[in-house]
Design a protein around this motif. Structure first.
Motif: not given
Length: 412
Positions: A23, A62, A129-130, A133, A137
């Protein structure tokens, strides 16, 4: 100690160190990309700062995602995570008993039987994680949209940060008259230097047209004034009204303790209305030129010049000399010596700076350094270093230390 050991064990088991390293490296690369886009596209200066804030906010998210994906503390991972299982199913891979999956509720449902209640089911966590992320974005998309909206509103002259050109207060290529900076009697020479520096920076504008000194002298003669008369704010506005000049820049520098407070305002020549005003602080005399550079760029941006164009004009070196032209030659000489590694050109430019201002102590010192590095002869090094040392009383404290140290290292 046991608690610390358990924490370290959990961090290793969940690969938190690897996640943190990845990261941080990714954040550094992302920041460099944002910095490059800010410079290349002329985005506002606050964009990289906001990107750093987003990276800081994303770090605990994260790490939390990496933590919860491995289950509760002390639990053994007997099968793939939900994300991994979904990926395997999309690839057409079916898990069977004894191959990493165990008797999970998902497989039990697929086989139309009740799950084994004796084995804990994996809960659906908020941190996946989906989602992590996708959230990153979306955050950076919003940052891009916000920055683009700011630039659009600025160029259109909408809102409190709209440009004066966009609002119609000033038209592109309108003439602007820069008056002499006001200052106390003790700082009269400094005010003159700052005025020249401000005019030089403003003259680089692609939106404005700064009235040249020759035009000012001619206008003063037509007014029956001495062409060399000091152009203070009142006289500048009167001259602007007579010559049809749209606006006047009025500047001021004041001592505040050991530092300086600089201000610059754009004043309409017609009614005297203040169209824009900015202030900058300088800790001491070595920082005043940098403060003038920042002040000028802020005013140019407010008027409506592209940030990309403004950033392409590097500031002059912050050293002591009353001559602006000597300072420009000195700055170009530093570039030739330190960036282009061209000793011949750098020495020639420094010699030109000294020819313009023979009391330019830092130019003498840098010339001694250039002579020493290029191996032209010890006599020249000693002569230039000695001249710089003798002029140390004209320097700031930091400059004086540099000149004195170099003199004793290379002469005495």
């Amino acid at each position: 100690m046991d608690l610390i050991r358990r924490i370290i064990h959990e961090a290793h088991r969940r690969s938190l160190w690897q996640v943190l390293s990845i990261y941080l490296v990714g954040s550094w690369i992302g920041y460099e990309v944002v910095q490059g886009l800010t410079e290349g596209l002329g985005l506002p200066g606050w964009v990289p700062g906001f990107a750093v804030v987003l990276f800081v906010i994303g770090l605990p998210i994260v790490l939390a995602t990496a933590f919860v994906q491995e289950g509760l503390p002390g639990a053994r991972r007997t099968g793939p995570s939900t994300f991994e299982a979904d990926a395997l199913e999309r690839l057409g891979i079916t898990l069977i008993d004894g191959e990493g999956g165990g008797d999970t509720p998902r497989r039990a449902a697929a086989e139309n039987r009740e799950p084994d209640e004796s084995r804990p089911a994996r809960p659906h966590f908020l941190f996946t994680w989906q989602r992590a992320i996708l959230g990153g974005i979306v955050a950076f998309l919003l940052l891009g949209i916000t920055a683009s909206g700011y630039v659009g509103l600025h160029q259109a002259g909408i809102g409190p940060f709209g440009s004066l050109v966009g609002k119609g207060a000033i038209a592109e290529r309108d003439r602007i008259l820069v008056s002499e900076f006001a200052a106390g009697a003790a700082d009269a020479d400094l005010a003159g230097t700052l005025t020249q520096a401000f005019r030089v920076d403003f003259a680089q504008s692609t939106v404005l047209t700064v009235v040249e000194a020759r035009s000012v002298r001619d206008a003063l003669e037509r007014m029956g004034r001495d062409p060399s008369e000091r152009l203070d704010a009142e006289l500048a506005r009167e001259l602007a009204l007579r010559e049809g000049i749209k606006a006047v820049v009025v500047g001021e520098v004041n001592r505040v303790g050991a530092g300086y407070l600089l201000s610059a305002s754009l004043v309409a020549a017609g009614d005297g209305a203040v169209l824009a005003t900015f202030r900058e602080n300088a800790a001491d005399s070595t920082e005043v030129l940098a403060a003038v550079d920042r002040l000028s760029k802020k005013l140019r941006e407010r008027i409506g010049e592209s940030l990309r164009t403004i950033r392409s004009n590097p500031p002059l070196a912050a050293v002591t000399t009353p001559s602006l032209e000597a300072l420009r030659r000195y700055t170009h000489g530093l570039e030739a010596l330190d960036r282009e590694v061209d000793d011949e050109l750098g020495i020639a430019l420094l010699q030109e700076a000294i020819a313009i201002d023979s009391t330019f102590g830092m130019a003498w010192r840098k010339l001694a350094v250039a002579y020493n590095n290029s191996g032209v002869g010890r006599d020249r090094v000693v002569e230039a270093a000695t001249r710089a040392y003798r002029l140390r009383d004209r320097m700031t404290a930091a400059e004086r230390d540099h000149a004195t140290a170099f003199y004793h290292m290379n002469v005495t």
